[in-house]
Design a protein around this motif. Structure first.
Motif, PDB file in Angstrom:
ATOM      1  N   ALA A  69      26.774  36.421  43.575  1.00  0.00           N
ATOM      2  CA  ALA A  69      25.771  35.688  42.805  1.00  0.00           C
ATOM      3  C   ALA A  69      25.186  36.565  41.702  1.00  0.00           C
ATOM      4  N   GLY A  70      24.902  37.824  42.029  1.00  0.00           N
ATOM      5  CA  GLY A  70      24.317  38.716  41.033  1.00  0.00           C
ATOM      6  C   GLY A  70      25.240  38.984  39.867  1.00  0.00           C
ATOM      7  N   ILE A  71      26.527  39.205  40.157  1.00  0.00           N
ATOM      8  CA  ILE A  71      27.481  39.477  39.084  1.00  0.00           C
ATOM      9  C   ILE A  71      27.707  38.241  38.227  1.00  0.00           C
ATOM     10  N   ALA A  72      27.707  37.067  38.845  1.00  0.00           N
ATOM     11  CA  ALA A  72      27.885  35.826  38.076  1.00  0.00           C
ATOM     12  C   ALA A  72      26.744  35.636  37.084  1.00  0.00           C
ATOM     13  N   ALA A  73      25.524  35.885  37.526  1.00  0.00           N
ATOM     14  CA  ALA A  73      24.377  35.753  36.619  1.00  0.00           C
ATOM     15  C   ALA A  73      24.352  36.887  35.601  1.00  0.00           C
ATOM     16  N   GLY A  74      24.713  38.089  36.042  1.00  0.00           N
ATOM     17  CA  GLY A  74      24.781  39.219  35.127  1.00  0.00           C
ATOM     18  C   GLY A  74      23.430  39.654  34.596  1.00  0.00           C
ATOM     19  N   LYS A  75      23.469  40.306  33.469  1.00  0.00           N
ATOM     20  CA  LYS A  75      22.237  40.829  32.871  1.00  0.00           C
ATOM     21  C   LYS A  75      21.416  39.758  32.172  1.00  0.00           C
TER      22      LYS A  75
ATOM     23  N   LEU B 166      31.037  48.728  30.613  1.00  0.00           N
ATOM     24  CA  LEU B 166      29.577  48.843  30.623  1.00  0.00           C
ATOM     25  C   LEU B 166      29.027  49.002  29.215  1.00  0.00           C
ATOM     26  N   ALA B 167      29.771  49.709  28.369  1.00  0.00           N
ATOM     27  CA  ALA B 167      29.327  49.909  26.993  1.00  0.00           C
ATOM     28  C   ALA B 167      29.285  48.601  26.216  1.00  0.00           C
ATOM     29  N   GLN B 168      30.050  47.593  26.667  1.00  0.00           N
ATOM     30  CA  GLN B 168      30.021  46.277  26.021  1.00  0.00           C
ATOM     31  C   GLN B 168      28.767  45.486  26.397  1.00  0.00           C
ATOM     32  N   GLY B 169      28.011  46.013  27.347  1.00  0.00           N
ATOM     33  CA  GLY B 169      26.808  45.310  27.794  1.00  0.00           C
ATOM     34  C   GLY B 169      27.054  44.426  28.997  1.00  0.00           C
ATOM     35  N   ASP B 170      28.278  44.467  29.551  1.00  0.00           N
ATOM     36  CA  ASP B 170      28.600  43.633  30.706  1.00  0.00           C
ATOM     37  C   ASP B 170      28.113  44.282  31.995  1.00  0.00           C
ATOM     38  N   MET B 171      27.769  43.437  32.973  1.00  0.00           N
ATOM     39  CA  MET B 171      27.493  43.928  34.319  1.00  0.00           C
ATOM     40  C   MET B 171      28.757  43.720  35.134  1.00  0.00           C
ATOM     41  N   ILE B 172      29.239  44.758  35.789  1.00  0.00           N
ATOM     42  CA  ILE B 172      30.525  44.688  36.479  1.00  0.00           C
ATOM     43  C   ILE B 172      30.345  45.003  37.960  1.00  0.00           C
TER      44      ILE B 172
ATOM     45  N   MET C 114      24.277  29.676  33.391  1.00  0.00           N
ATOM     46  CA  MET C 114      22.829  29.528  33.267  1.00  0.00           C
ATOM     47  C   MET C 114      22.300  30.214  32.005  1.00  0.00           C
ATOM     48  N   GLU C 115      21.167  29.733  31.548  1.00  0.00           N
ATOM     49  CA  GLU C 115      20.502  30.322  30.393  1.00  0.00           C
ATOM     50  C   GLU C 115      19.832  31.631  30.797  1.00  0.00           C
ATOM     51  N   PRO C 116      19.601  32.530  29.846  1.00  0.00           N
ATOM     52  CA  PRO C 116      18.893  33.780  30.168  1.00  0.00           C
ATOM     53  C   PRO C 116      17.562  33.491  30.858  1.00  0.00           C
ATOM     54  N   LEU C 117      17.252  34.301  31.864  1.00  0.00           N
ATOM     55  CA  LEU C 117      16.061  34.048  32.677  1.00  0.00           C
ATOM     56  C   LEU C 117      15.352  35.361  32.975  1.00  0.00           C
ATOM     57  N   THR C 118      14.110  35.468  32.574  1.00  0.00           N
ATOM     58  CA  THR C 118      13.287  36.633  32.883  1.00  0.00           C
ATOM     59  C   THR C 118      12.360  36.266  34.031  1.00  0.00           C
TER      60      THR C 118
END
Length: 469
Positions: free
Chosen positions: A104-110, A200-206, A329-333
């Motif tokens: 779930a965490g990786i799917a949502a990502g950063k 990681l340098a691309q900004g992706d969460m892996i 999903m949309e970005p969520l803070t």
């Protein structure tokens, strides 16, 4: 009668019936379940202290119960999926729970972050599933994370198509200045540090999914010629866990900045090699091992294959839909509600004080890092709840995250740490003498005759055992 540590009611009734023969219990009012959750009892120190607690308690069944990861804080559909996968693969439910957290965490990502003063956390963490091969760690790991691999296939197909178009444009026009396509990959697998850092340098969460964590850890430094390759790789992984930026300087490549990295690790390991793998001075002293959340089910009910549930297409589709909505999903803070913030503050303050008082530096580090783990667990559990797209983590959700965190603390202190300290990697089984001495230390049993009667041994045996260090 023999005592096997399973919370036998007959044994406990005998003990508790002799109130006057046991050190008086605390006179404080009974704690309600809600109060107990909000003020979790830290695990016992393993620093070797023989100090007897000031407050004594009668024996209770929960003292000897098997620690488990609750799933009550998750949605009904997720709970049903977890139970079905565990039953289908004949594995401990805890293995499925942590793999669901990671997926779930990786799917949502950063896109999803929890902002608390002064830190920001993402839904990622390091997990290690400990168990014999018969516990079946690989099956559920592959099953639950399958949506991540399917998404990688979709992303690669899109990347290949865009790359072909880009290359054609470059051939047609040397001055073409279009943006070069990027393959956004979530599952890194058995990859080199360079390839992981490029993602990681691309900004992706892996996520690194390792069937055998021993092989992954043993590979540290193998891609580096000479020097401190292993140490440098461990250092980068530590920085990644802490979301601390770092730079990569190679003679053959341009300098690369890995900014605000976020990565999960999950895999399995057997109890035997755990100590030799995670218990080296380099990994324990650096804080690498303390950053892992260990799952180590002691017992699980064996279910014959003919009696196991079947994973239907509908069950898999339900899980795919849950993970799919997180991908889209949309970005969520996220923020903590006032009640959640209070609960977290109490939990973190208690950890700070216990870590500061802990004589064993390693255990102190484990307890201290739970202040970060609990926030990340709260995000992942939130994504698997009915409130996954809401911006507030409630007090109830934080209570659940603290309850789950208590499991990981207890497992690390009571089951993992003894394996790390034993160079053979095998934990010595508790003898009858160990059990009697532990009961006497924790509950200060004053009547040797009654204890002997309850355990089915002689008073002379009890007396001799208590005198033996």
């Amino acid at each position: 009668m023999p005592f096997d540590g399973n919370g036998s009611q007959d044994f406990l009734s005998l003990i508790n019936a002799e109130v006057d023969k046991v050190e008086p219990a605390s006179s404080t009012p009974p704690i309600t379940p809600d109060e107990q959750k909000s003020s979790p009892v830290p695990p016992l120190s393993l620093s070797g202290s023989s100090e007897i607690p000031k407050e004594m308690h009668h024996l209770k069944a929960e003292t000897f119960s098997e620690p488990t990861i609750s799933i009550d804080g998750l949605s009904e559909s997720v709970q049903e999926y977890i139970r079905t996968v565990a039953d289908s693969y004949g594995c401990p439910q805890e293995f499925v729970v942590v793999t669901c957290f990671i997926t779930a965490g990786i799917a949502a990502g950063k896109k999803v972050q929890l902002v608390t003063n002064p830190y920001t956390n993402y839904p990622c963490d390091f997990f290690s599933m400990v168990g014999k091969p018969s516990r079946n760690k690989t099956g559920p790991l592959k099953e639950v994370t399958q949506p991540l691999r399917e998404q990688d296939k979709v992303n690669f197909a899109q990347y290949a198509k865009a790359k072909a178009t880009y290359d054609q444009c470059k051939r047609d026009d040397r001055n073409y200045s279009g943006e070069q396509p990027v393959f956004h990959q979530r599952v890194a697998g058995d990859s080199s540090p360079e390839s992981r850092n490029a993602l990681l340098a691309q900004g992706d969460m892996i996520v690194i999914i390792a069937d055998e964590l021993k092989s992954f850890i043993d590979s540290f430094g193998r891609y580096t010629k000479g020097g401190n390759g292993s140490g440098a790789e461990v250092s980068q992984i530590l920085s990644t866990w802490s979301n601390v930026s770092f730079t990569i300087n190679r003679k053959s490549e341009e300098t690369k900045l890995v900014d605000d990295p976020a990565m999960s690790i999950i895999g399995g390991i057997q109890p035997g090699p755990l100590g030799k793998t995670f218990g080296t001075d380099a990994l324990m002293d650096s804080g690498f091992t303390q950053r892992f959340l260990f799952v180590y089910p002691d017992r699980s009910t064996f279910v014959k294959r003919c009696d196991r549930k079947r994973l239907t297409p509908e069950t898999r589709e339900s899980w795919n839909n849950i993970i799919g909505r997180l991908f889209n999903m949309e970005p969520l803070t996220l923020q903590l509600s006032h009640e959640a913030e209070r609960l977290y503050a109490d939990y973190a303050d208690a950890n700070d004080m216990k870590a500061d008082a802990e004589e064993d530096d390693y255990i102190g580090g484990v307890i201290q890092k739970m202040n970060i783990h609990v926030l990340r667990l709260a995000i992942m559990a939130h994504l698997l709840s009915d409130h996954w797209n809401e911006p507030v983590i409630t007090g109830e959700a934080m209570n659940y995250a603290i309850l789950v965190s208590d499991y990981f603390t207890q497992i690390h202190v009571e089951r993992i740490y003894p394996l790390l300290k034993d160079p053979s990697g095998m934990q010595r089984m508790m003898t009858n003498g160990d059990l009697i001495r532990t009961l006497n230390k924790r509950f200060k049993i004053k009547s040797q005759n009654f204890l002997a009667e309850a355990l089915g041994v002689t008073q002379q045996y009890i007396n001799k055992t208590l005198k033996t260090p």
